[in-house]
Write a protein that holds these residues in place. Structure first.
Motif, mmCIF file in Angstrom:
data_model
loop_
_atom_site.group_PDB
_atom_site.id
_atom_site.type_symbol
_atom_site.label_atom_id
_atom_site.label_comp_id
_atom_site.label_asym_id
_atom_site.label_seq_id
_atom_site.Cartn_x
_atom_site.Cartn_y
_atom_site.Cartn_z
ATOM 1 N N ASP A 134 0.821 -1.213 0.000
ATOM 2 C CA ASP A 134 0.000 0.000 0.000
ATOM 3 C C ASP A 134 0.853 1.261 0.000
ATOM 4 N N ILE A 135 0.393 2.245 -0.736
ATOM 5 C CA ILE A 135 0.860 3.627 -0.576
ATOM 6 C C ILE A 135 -0.285 4.356 0.102
ATOM 7 N N THR A 136 -0.089 4.743 1.356
ATOM 8 C CA THR A 136 -1.185 5.306 2.132
ATOM 9 C C THR A 136 -1.519 6.720 1.667
ATOM 10 N N ARG A 137 -2.707 7.138 2.016
ATOM 11 C CA ARG A 137 -3.126 8.497 1.658
ATOM 12 C C ARG A 137 -2.304 9.532 2.427
ATOM 13 N N GLN A 138 -1.810 9.151 3.601
ATOM 14 C CA GLN A 138 -0.959 10.081 4.337
ATOM 15 C C GLN A 138 0.373 10.267 3.623
ATOM 16 N N GLU A 139 0.929 9.178 3.074
ATOM 17 C CA GLU A 139 2.158 9.285 2.294
ATOM 18 C C GLU A 139 1.943 10.194 1.090
ATOM 19 N N LEU A 140 0.802 10.030 0.444
ATOM 20 C CA LEU A 140 0.489 10.873 -0.715
ATOM 21 C C LEU A 140 0.344 12.327 -0.299
ATOM 22 N N GLU A 141 -0.319 12.565 0.822
ATOM 23 C CA GLU A 141 -0.520 13.940 1.276
ATOM 24 C C GLU A 141 0.822 14.596 1.599
ATOM 25 N N ASN A 142 1.713 13.841 2.252
ATOM 26 C CA ASN A 142 3.041 14.384 2.569
ATOM 27 C C ASN A 142 3.820 14.708 1.300
ATOM 28 N N ALA A 143 3.771 13.783 0.335
ATOM 29 C CA ALA A 143 4.491 14.001 -0.927
ATOM 30 C C ALA A 143 3.906 15.184 -1.687
ATOM 31 N N TYR A 144 2.590 15.320 -1.636
ATOM 32 C CA TYR A 144 1.918 16.441 -2.324
ATOM 33 C C TYR A 144 2.334 17.774 -1.704
ATOM 34 N N GLN A 145 2.345 17.829 -0.360
ATOM 35 C CA GLN A 145 2.718 19.067 0.311
ATOM 36 C C GLN A 145 4.170 19.435 0.012
ATOM 37 N N GLN A 146 5.053 18.451 -0.017
ATOM 38 C CA GLN A 146 6.463 18.715 -0.335
ATOM 39 C C GLN A 146 6.600 19.263 -1.748
ATOM 40 N N GLU A 147 5.876 18.659 -2.681
ATOM 41 C CA GLU A 147 5.946 19.114 -4.071
ATOM 42 C C GLU A 147 5.339 20.501 -4.210
ATOM 43 N N ARG A 148 4.254 20.760 -3.497
ATOM 44 C CA ARG A 148 3.615 22.076 -3.541
ATOM 45 C C ARG A 148 4.544 23.152 -2.986
ATOM 46 N N ASN A 149 5.218 22.835 -1.883
ATOM 47 C CA ASN A 149 6.169 23.790 -1.296
ATOM 48 C C ASN A 149 7.326 24.061 -2.248
ATOM 49 N N ARG A 150 7.782 23.001 -2.927
ATOM 50 C CA ARG A 150 8.887 23.163 -3.872
ATOM 51 C C ARG A 150 8.487 24.087 -5.020
ATOM 52 N N VAL A 151 7.293 23.884 -5.569
ATOM 53 C CA VAL A 151 6.823 24.714 -6.676
ATOM 54 C C VAL A 151 6.609 26.153 -6.210
#
Length: 633
Positions: free
Chosen positions: A49-66
């Motif tokens: 599984d890739i949990t939704r929390q893992e996805l949320e963390n990755a999304y926030q990191q990518e959003r901060n980078r952009v």
């Protein structure tokens, strides 16, 4: 009322109730961990599984980078309804690729040892102080990054094993000499070109914009016309450096500390020696050095021997004398021998170093001694003030933390308890945050929806190991579209420029068509005060043209004899160019690259092939994998 509430909170009944509440939360938490989660994963990769929390963390990191990359213009990008969806999709695909890679690594049995992890951490400059690994700095950097100390080694292990897989591809690729030769010939190729530039500016006077067009343009581009979200903060800042500035030391404190800690302020022992060097590359070097030593021991003048026979001619001219030095400066073997000499005038045996064979004579010794108080009193005063400041800092930190939590709807009492001042930032956005407020840890709290909606104090935010803050959002302005009146002039200019660019491109197309048909456009160009540049020779290594023109020139088809190949190129500044390729000049058949050039080109080919192979591996892993994306509830 608050005083009574606090008194009641300290009583035995309140403590029993608090214990029951804590126990209920603890049991609920344990139950949550022991029970199976009902949340569907974001993706399932070969049963993992890739949990939704893992996805949320990755999304926030990518959003901060952009957001950091685009600054003020981020608001316009983020306003696009598809932005978040696309960013989340990209983050999920990256997680899937990483999971597939990790599974391949396990299957291949790639491992990184604990010792390799430790060595890697020790070598990271982020964790060093004065060139050496510092554990306190290590922990402080991890805290600032929001990473637990026990998590980081495993994160690093994961990253290193992935790089190990990539390195396996890099080292397995080969390139043939013929491939390097072919690349060399392409790089050395030259092309004869000329170009006609059509500026957009002359077309600006030929276009106009109506009110309706402006309104339509505004409606179409609203997503890019945004005021970013802003916050106004109340904050309390606790800074050890500021505390240190206000500390006055007691009279005699510096002198007392100096007397008690003189050993910390001693200058290292220094020595001055002379030497005779026999170069290590000289025939029978060791035997020659031994012969010179025997002459010294027989009473011959050391300085004269150094002047006549030492390979170190610079020092030899001065009898072999070297400057003063302390331990840790010279070659280790040379240094050990020099510091082993006991009496001035003593001479060493033959000593081998990386430079050759030495005979060393001790000339002078400057024993270690304490530096005078005058030289170190400022340093001692700074140390004492810092130590006292940190005691005050930790005391104030405890009071600030406790009161900010106990009375969460105001900062006043927390500030009063710590003897600090509540200040205001004024409205600011993420992009124009300055100083402490530009720190990612603080920005994350300042713009968090939870802190904003609850209007409570934040937790203590560590900005550095010796500076913390507690904040509270007092005003918030959401991202909003700018009114037409605010942007009317800039929109009108943008719309006119768009129209002018379209007109310039249309004219370039007409002109290009005439040239291809063989029409003589000389008179037309003269009237428009336009002309082609002189024929120029360009190369890939030195294009002598704008990047976009250079890229286009080297993709154009080689013209046949007595023919010209033409195309239109859009320039980065909005202008247009018509480019004519007249001839391709190949490198001479008898010209060959140097050995260094062949090695560089071979490495380039291998890196390119390795990247292609690695990307092919990822595609193969995806094709073979069972990947599913369960829908959210």
């Amino acid at each position: 009322m608050l005083d009574k509430f606090r008194e009641g909170a300290q009583g035995p009944a309140a403590k029993i109730i608090l214990g029951v509440v804590i126990l209920s939360f603890a049991l609920a938490g344990v139950g949550g961990y022991l029970g199976s989660s009902t949340d569907e994963p974001a993706a399932v990769v070969n049963g993992e599984d890739i949990t939704r929390q893992e996805l949320e963390n990755a999304y926030q990191q990518e959003r901060n980078r952009v957001e950091q990359q685009y600054g003020e213009s981020f608001a316009a990008i983020a306003a696009d309804p598809s932005f978040a969806q696309q960013l989340r999709s990209n983050a999920l695909q990256k997680l899937v690729t990483e999971r597939l890679t990790d599974q391949a690594i396990d299957e291949l049995g790639l491992r990184v040892s604990d010792e390799q992890i430790k060595d890697s951490i020790r070598s990271m400059t982020e964790f060093q102080r004065d060139g050496k690994f510092d554990n306190d700095t290590y922990l402080a950097v991890l805290r600032q990054s929001g990473i637990q100390a026990e998590q980081f080694p495993e994160m690093l292990r994961q990253d290193m094993t992935r790089r190990q897989l990539l390195q396996a591809y890099l080292t397995s690729e080969i390139s043939l000499p013929s491939e390097a030769q072919q690349i060399y010939r392409l790089q050395a190729q030259q092309r004869e070109v000329r170009q006609l530039n059509l500026a957009v500016s002359p077309f600006l006077d030929k276009v106009s914009v109506t009110e309706q067009e402006l309104e339509d343009y505004y409606q179409e581009n609203k997503a890019g016309l945004q005021h970013p979200e802003q916050v106004n903060l109340e904050y309390v800042l606790l800074d050890a450096a500021a505390i240190s500035e206000g500390i006055s030391l007691e009279e005699g404190a510096v002198a007392a500390y100096y007397e008690a800690n003189q050993a910390n302020y001693k200058a290292a022992e220094k020595r001055r020696v002379a030497h005779i060097l026999v170069d290590i590359n000289q025939d029978n070097a060791e035997q020659e050095a031994q012969s010179l030593l025997e002459k010294v021991q027989a009473g011959e003048d050391f300085a004269e021997l150094a002047k006549n026979f030492s390979s170190d001619t610079f020092s030899g001219e001065n009898g072999g004398e070297l400057d003063w030095f302390e331990k840790g400066v010279m070659d280790p073997d040379f240094e050990a021998a020099a510091f082993a000499l006991e009496q001035v005038g003593d001479t060493s045996a033959v000593v081998k170093s990386e430079f050759g064979y030495h005979i060393i004579k001790l000339l002078e010794v400057e024993a270690d001694q304490a530096a005078p108080l005058a030289e170190v009193e400022d340093k001692i005063a700074a140390t004492l003030k810092h130590d006292q400041a940190m005691e005050v800092f930790y005391d104030k930190l405890q009071k600030l933390s406790e009161m900010a939590f106990e009375v969460p709807d105001t900062l006043t009492e927390a500030a009063d308890a710590a003897g600090l001042e509540v200040k205001q930032t004024g409205l600011f956005s993420r992009a124009n945050a300055q100083g402490e407020f530009a720190e990612e840890a603080l920005l994350a709290q300042a713009f968090s929806e939870q802190l904003r909606e609850e209007q409570l104090n934040s937790e203590v935010i560590e900005l550095t190991p010796e500076k913390v803050a507690v904040i509270r959002v007092t005003d918030y302005k959401p991202q909003q579209v700018k009114a037409l009146d605010e942007v009317k002039s800039e929109l009108e200019l943008a719309l006119r420029r768009d129209k002018a660019m379209a007109a310039a491109n249309e004219y370039a197309d007409e002109l290009l068509a005439k040239l291809v048909q063989g029409v003589d456009v000389t008179e037309e160009l003269d009237e428009a005060q336009l002309s082609f540049t002189e024929l120029a020779t360009v190369s890939r290594m030195d294009p002598g043209a704008s990047p976009e023109v250079a890229r286009t020139v080297f993709t154009m088809v080689k013209p046949k004899a007595d023919e010209v190949v033409r195309t239109k190129v859009a320039l980065m500044n909005g202008d247009v160019a018509i480019v004519e390729l007249h001839n391709v000049i190949e490198v001479a058949d008898d010209t060959s690259p140097s050995e260094t050039e062949v090695n560089q080109l071979s490495q380039f080919i291998q890196n390119t092939q390795a990247d292609t192979s690695y990307q092919a591996l990822l595609k193969l892993l995806q094709a073979r994998a069972e990947i599913s994306y369960p829908k959210a509830d």
